[in-house]
Write an enzyme that holds these catalytic residues in place. Structure first.
Site, PDB file in Angstrom:
ATOM      1  N   LEU A  68       0.814  -1.216   0.000  1.00  0.00           N
ATOM      2  CA  LEU A  68       0.000   0.000   0.000  1.00  0.00           C
ATOM      3  C   LEU A  68       0.852   1.272   0.000  1.00  0.00           C
ATOM      4  O   LEU A  68       1.855   1.357   0.694  1.00  0.00           O
ATOM      5  CB  LEU A  68      -0.931   0.015   1.220  1.00  0.00           C
ATOM      6  CG  LEU A  68      -1.897  -1.173   1.340  1.00  0.00           C
ATOM      7  CD1 LEU A  68      -2.819  -0.979   2.546  1.00  0.00           C
ATOM      8  CD2 LEU A  68      -2.719  -1.378   0.077  1.00  0.00           C
ATOM      9  N   HIS A  72      -3.409   4.094  -2.690  1.00  0.00           N
ATOM     10  CA  HIS A  72      -4.374   3.175  -2.066  1.00  0.00           C
ATOM     11  C   HIS A  72      -5.057   3.852  -0.881  1.00  0.00           C
ATOM     12  O   HIS A  72      -6.265   3.750  -0.699  1.00  0.00           O
ATOM     13  CB  HIS A  72      -3.658   1.925  -1.534  1.00  0.00           C
ATOM     14  CG  HIS A  72      -2.970   1.101  -2.575  1.00  0.00           C
ATOM     15  ND1 HIS A  72      -1.599   0.974  -2.627  1.00  0.00           N
ATOM     16  CD2 HIS A  72      -3.446   0.329  -3.581  1.00  0.00           C
ATOM     17  CE1 HIS A  72      -1.271   0.171  -3.617  1.00  0.00           C
ATOM     18  NE2 HIS A  72      -2.370  -0.236  -4.213  1.00  0.00           N
TER      19      HIS A  72
HETATM   20  P1  AMP Z   1      -3.340  -2.271  -7.081  1.00  0.00           P
HETATM   21  O1  AMP Z   1      -2.938  -2.636  -5.694  1.00  0.00           O
HETATM   22  O2  AMP Z   1      -2.219  -1.816  -7.940  1.00  0.00           O
HETATM   23  O3  AMP Z   1      -4.210  -3.328  -7.725  1.00  0.00           O
HETATM   24  O4  AMP Z   1      -4.286  -1.003  -6.945  1.00  0.00           O
HETATM   25  C1  AMP Z   1      -5.428  -1.014  -6.130  1.00  0.00           C
HETATM   26  C2  AMP Z   1      -6.224   0.227  -6.382  1.00  0.00           C
HETATM   27  O5  AMP Z   1      -5.438   1.376  -6.080  1.00  0.00           O
HETATM   28  C3  AMP Z   1      -6.656   0.374  -7.846  1.00  0.00           C
HETATM   29  O6  AMP Z   1      -7.972   0.888  -7.906  1.00  0.00           O
HETATM   30  C4  AMP Z   1      -5.663   1.374  -8.383  1.00  0.00           C
HETATM   31  O7  AMP Z   1      -6.146   2.117  -9.486  1.00  0.00           O
HETATM   32  C5  AMP Z   1      -5.485   2.275  -7.168  1.00  0.00           C
HETATM   33  N1  AMP Z   1      -4.234   3.023  -7.280  1.00  0.00           N
HETATM   34  C6  AMP Z   1      -2.991   2.532  -7.522  1.00  0.00           C
HETATM   35  N2  AMP Z   1      -2.106   3.536  -7.635  1.00  0.00           N
HETATM   36  C7  AMP Z   1      -2.806   4.684  -7.449  1.00  0.00           C
HETATM   37  C8  AMP Z   1      -2.458   6.069  -7.438  1.00  0.00           C
HETATM   38  N3  AMP Z   1      -1.214   6.475  -7.656  1.00  0.00           N
HETATM   39  N4  AMP Z   1      -3.445   6.969  -7.214  1.00  0.00           N
HETATM   40  C9  AMP Z   1      -4.721   6.570  -7.003  1.00  0.00           C
HETATM   41  N5  AMP Z   1      -5.116   5.282  -7.002  1.00  0.00           N
HETATM   42  C10 AMP Z   1      -4.175   4.352  -7.212  1.00  0.00           C
END
Ligand code: AMP
Length: 339
Positions: A68, A72
């Protein structure tokens, strides 16, 4: 200063959250650490969910693969504010990885993840749902699609282009795991980041077409100080590469600036973006990048547009490969929404 810009320093300084209504009226900071509990089985999750339902409590779901960061946490913070309870799922989903991708190396930082969630200030509790693979894939799961058995979800027409052109089965894996999570959690709202904009478009369509009773909420991309979009995979980059990789955002922002100056032609906007990336794509050494795609697409259909019409706008997005710590390459993606 908007809410997200204030979130980053707050989170860095020990994940303290200032309750806005209190600061406005009384100029005090209230810190109230979120109560965090962990559930690992679907059975326990359902029992917990039944209690929430009986007590008329709303539930928000933030699906993550862990490791995270502030991106996140901004989603978790929104969910905490908009729901009585928040479920944060931490599950590295095998079906969205191709056999040659980084499933086994994907960063897993469970202890720090839980500590980060515990440090958020909220009167509302967080339930971390951390299932083993066997809970989520009771029929087993192979990374090779031809060997897979059981039920999978496909969102046709939105999954083949952009990220799907490079990672052909990626959105099938994402749609499948998000369906499972929605079935298991039954959230009133589900939260995603704009950073993965195609994922949001795919999930919105899936929720609509499969009549799923949940609202899809999208939060803006949270960025590092140099504007590079935060990502769990940024840890693969060397310090040097991490500081240079903001070139992707700079390139997209150049396209946005041109559009805002009145230019609507696809070719002109693409040329401006290309002109920023090209010197790095042609350099033989140092910070060499490979451009996978640059796209200007419709916000709903993800079809490429010839012209950006004010009012409908478009998504400008791109993926590039940048050097990583292991003298190999890491993909990074980013996008900007045009109004
Ligand atoms: P992940 O753990 O990469 O599957 O991401 C989980 C959630 O966090 C997804 O909805 C991503 O789009 C969101 N997320 C990842 N990086 C960012 C960021 N830099 N800004 C906003 N949301 C993010």
């Amino acid at each position: 200063m908007n809410r997200l810009t204030t979130l980053t320093p707050l989170i860095r300084s020990g994940f303290r959250w200032v309750v806005p209504s209190l600061t406005r009226s009384f100029h005090v900071t209230q810190t109230c650490r979120a109560d965090v509990k962990v559930i690992e089985s679907i059975k326990d999750l359902r029992a917990w969910r039944r209690d929430q339902m009986l007590n008329s409590k709303t539930v928000g779901l933030v699906p993550t693969m862990g490791a995270l960061h502030n991106g996140h946490l901004s989603l978790v913070q929104s969910s905490l504010e908009q729901n009585d309870n928040t479920v944060v799922s931490i599950f590295v989903n095998p079906s969205q990885f191709a056999p040659h991708e980084d499933l086994s190396n994907y960063p897993r930082t469970l202890e720090t993840d839980i500590a980060a969630l515990k440090s958020l200030d909220s009167p509302n509790p967080i339930t971390v749902f951390m299932p083993p693979v066997s809970e989520m894939y009771p029929s087993g799961i192979s990374l090779e699609v031809s060997k897979q058995v059981g039920a999978f979800v496909e969102v046709k027409g939105l999954s083949e282009q952009l990220e799907g052109s490079i990672r052909p089965h990626f959105f099938r894996g994402v749609a499948t795991v998000v369906t499972k999570l929605i079935n298991a959690v039954g959230p009133e709202r589900i939260y995603f980041g704009q950073k993965d904009i195609q994922q949001v478009v795919v999930i919105k369509r899936m929720v609509k077409d499969l009549l799923m009773p949940t609202e899809v909420v999208m939060n803006p991309t949270v960025r590092e100080e140099n504007s590079l979009a935060m990502s769990s995979r940024n840890t693969y980059l060397s310090q040097d590469s991490r500081s240079n990789s903001n070139i992707l955002y700079k390139a997209l922002a150049t396209g946005e600036k041109l559009y805002k100056s009145g230019v609507s032609s696809r070719n002109d906007i693409l040329s401006a973006i290309n002109a920023v990336l090209e010197p790095f794509a042609t350099s033989a050494d140092g910070f060499h990048i490979d451009v996978e795609y640059i796209s200007i697409s419709d916000k709903i259909t993800l079809k490429e547009v010839d012209k950006v019409n004010p009012g409908s706008g478009a998504i400008i997005s791109a993926a590039i490969r940048v050097p990583n710590k292991e003298q190999k390459q890491t993909r990074i993606i980013d996008n900007i929404l045009l109004d």
